[in-house]
Design an enzyme around this catalytic site. Structure first.
Site, short mmCIF file in Angstrom:
data_model
loop_
_atom_site.label_atom_id
_atom_site.label_comp_id
_atom_site.label_asym_id
_atom_site.label_seq_id
_atom_site.Cartn_x
_atom_site.Cartn_y
_atom_site.Cartn_z
N TYR A 1 -10.78 -9.54 10.40
CA TYR A 1 -10.90 -10.31 9.17
C TYR A 1 -11.09 -11.79 9.45
CZ TYR A 1 -9.46 -6.04 6.87
OH TYR A 1 -9.40 -4.74 6.41
N GLU B 1 -15.89 4.47 8.13
CA GLU B 1 -16.48 5.59 8.86
C GLU B 1 -16.40 6.90 8.07
OE1 GLU B 1 -15.25 4.11 13.39
OE2 GLU B 1 -14.53 6.03 12.62
N GLN C 1 0.80 -1.22 0.00
CA GLN C 1 0.00 0.00 0.00
C GLN C 1 0.84 1.27 0.00
OE1 GLN C 1 -2.72 -0.24 3.34
NE2 GLN C 1 -3.65 -2.15 2.61
N HIS D 1 -1.53 0.89 5.71
CA HIS D 1 -2.20 1.94 6.50
C HIS D 1 -1.34 3.19 6.66
CE1 HIS D 1 -5.24 -1.05 8.51
NE2 HIS D 1 -5.12 -1.22 7.19
#
Length: 396
Positions: free
Chosen positions: A290, A269, A112, A177
Site C-alpha cells: 500500500y 487472484e 474485519q 484477514h
C-alpha cells in the site's frame, strides 16, 4: 421488517463491443507497471470485456442489515444471512426479516472480524444442519478463524447442539484477514479458506506448514477431523498453502474447487485449488504494498500461478458458478462479488482459462456474497451499514 417495495431497472443501452468499451474496467493502469510486472502467460489478466447486454431488474427484498457477510439458500426459498457483528437471521421469500438466531458463540467483531460465512447441508430439510465461520476471541486481544456447526430449530429462532469443530492456529492479535469461505466437497468434507492475519509477522506463516494461517483446509464436516492433502511435514488438515485473504469460493459443476483472494494493492487472484499446491504468498504476488513498495516476485519456482489476476483490485468477495434457467447465456460462468468494484463480476472460463470478463450492476454497492435462487435469479447482499438483500432478474 417488511419487504421493501423498491425496484430499479438497469437497462443496457449499448451492445456488443461498444458496451464492452463503455464498461471501462480495463482502462486504469496496473499498479505493478511501476516494477515492469508482466503476466506469466497470455490471458492471465485483463481478459476481453464481455458485452453487458442483458437488461436487469434489482428488487430490494430486505434492508437495514448490519454489514451482512454470508448468504445461504434454504429449501423453501428463504435465506439464511449472517451479519458481521454476530447475528444470523432467516429472511423469508417475501423479505420478512426474522429476529437474530439465538445460541451462536461469541465473536470478535472488530474491524474485519465477526460472524462470516454460512452454509447449510444438502439435506437441510431433514437435518436442519448449518455451518458457519467466525472470528473467535482467544484472550489477550488475540483471535482466529473458527468453524462451528449446529442444528437450526424448526421455527428458525435457535441454533441447537452447537459445536466448534475447527480453529485456526496460532491465534493472533489482529483484526484483519480472516478469510473464511466454506465449500462442501460432496464427500462429507468441507473446505475452508483462511487468511494470514495481515500483519508482517503472521503473514510469513502462510508458508509455514505447521500453521494454518494463509491456508485452505479440508476437514470432516461432522466432527472437524483432518482430511488434508497429505503434504509432507504439514498439519493434517492443510489442503493448500501460500494464500493471503480468501474471500470467495465455489465448486464448479465438474468438481473443480475455485477460490478468489485479495491481493495487496493490486494482485487480486482467482485460483484453481488443487491438493498440495503452494500459491506463493507472500513470496509471489502481482500486487504492490500500500506504500507503493514492491512486495515480492511475480513468479517463484515451486509455487502455483493464479489462473487470473486483477490489477487494480476489484476487492473480490463471494463466488458462485451460474446454473439456472433465467440467464441461459451465463450458464457455467463464474459470478463474483466486487466490493471496491461495486458490481457483480462475470467470468467466462474455458477449462482453466478465463476468456472474458463483464461487470454487471455497477454502482449497486459492496457485493459481499452472491447465490443463485431456485428460479435462476441472482440474490446478493451488500456489505454496508445499511446492508441489503437484493434479488436480480432479467427485464427483457
Amino acid at each position: 421488517m417488511n419487504r421493501i417495495s423498491q425496484t430499479t431497472t438497469l437497462l443496457a443501452t449499448l451492445l456488443g463491443a461498444g458496451c464492452a468499451v463503455a464498461q471501462g474496467f480495463n482502462d486504469a493502469p496496473p499498479n505493478g507497471a511501476t516494477y515492469d510486472q508482466e503476466p506469466a502467460f497470455a490471458g492471465q489478466t485483463r481478459a476481453p470485456a464481455l458485452p453487458d447486454d442483458v437488461a436487469l431488474t434489482q428488487t430490494v427484498l430486505a434492508e437495514g442489515l448490519d454489514h451482512p457477510w454470508g448468504l445461504a439458500a434454504l429449501p423453501e426459498g428463504s435465506w439464511l444471512v449472517t451479519e458481521r457483528p454476530g447475528r444470523m437471521r432467516v429472511i423469508g421469500v417475501d423479505g420478512t426479516m426474522g429476529d437474530p438466531v439465538q445460541g451462536l458463540p461469541q465473536v470478535d467483531a472488530r474491524d474485519q472480524g465477526g460472524l462470516h460465512d454460512v452454509s447449510v447441508a444438502n439435506d437441510f430439510d431433514q437435518t436442519r444442519r448449518v455451518w458457519w465461520t467466525y472470528a473467535e476471541p482467544r484472550g489477550d486481544g488475540k483471535n482466529a478463524t473458527a468453524v462451528a456447526t449446529g442444528i437450526l430449530s424448526d421455527d428458525g429462532t435457535q441454533m441447537q447442539d452447537v459445536t466448534r469443530i475447527w480453529q485456526q492456529d496460532p491465534a493472533w492479535a489482529s483484526t484483519k484477514h480472516f478469510g473464511a469461505r466454506i465449500v462442501h466437497d460432496g464427500k462429507g468434507h468441507i473446505h475452508v479458506g483462511v487468511g494470514e492475519r495481515s500483519n508482517p509477522e503472521p503473514r510469513q506463516l502462510a508458508q509455514d506448514p505447521q500453521a494454518t494461517l494463509g491456508k485452505t483446509i479440508r476437514i470432516d464436516a461432522t466432527d472437524g477431523g483432518p482430511a488434508g492433502a497429505g503434504i509432507e511435514g504439514a498439519l493434517p488438515e492443510i489442503w493448500t498453502m501460500g494464500h493471503r485473504n480468501i474471500q470467495g469460493a465455489a465448486m464448479e459443476p465438474d468438481g473443480g474447487l475455485w477460490m478468489s483472494e485479495h491481493g495487496p494493492k493490486g494482485g487480486d487472484e482467482l485460483n484453481l485449488i488443487k491438493p498440495g499446491g503452494n500459491h506463493g504468498w507472500p513470496l509471489a504476488t502481482y500486487g504492490t504494498d500500500y506504500s507503493g513498495a514492491q512486495m515480492g516476485q511475480t513468479q517463484v519456482e515451486g509455487t502455483v500461478q493464479p489462473v487470473y489476476y486483477w490489477d487494480p483490485s476489484p476487492a473480490l468477495s463471494g463466488m458462485v458458478f451460474y446454473d439456472g434457467q433465467m440467464f441461459p447465456e451465463w450458464q457455467g460462468d463464474a459470478l463474483l462479488g466486487g466490493l471496491q468494484a461495486s458490481a457483480v463480476i462475470r467470468l467466462d472460463i474455458e477449462g482453466e482459462e478465463v476468456t472474458g470478463e463483464a461487470r454487471h450492476l455497477q454502482g449497486i454497492g459492496r457485493v459481499r456474497d452472491i447465490e443463485v435462487a431456485q428460479d435462476g435469479a441472482l440474490v446478493l447482499i451488500t456489505d454496508e451499514d445499511n446492508g441489503k438483500l437484493i434479488r436480480v432478474t432479467r427485464n427483457d
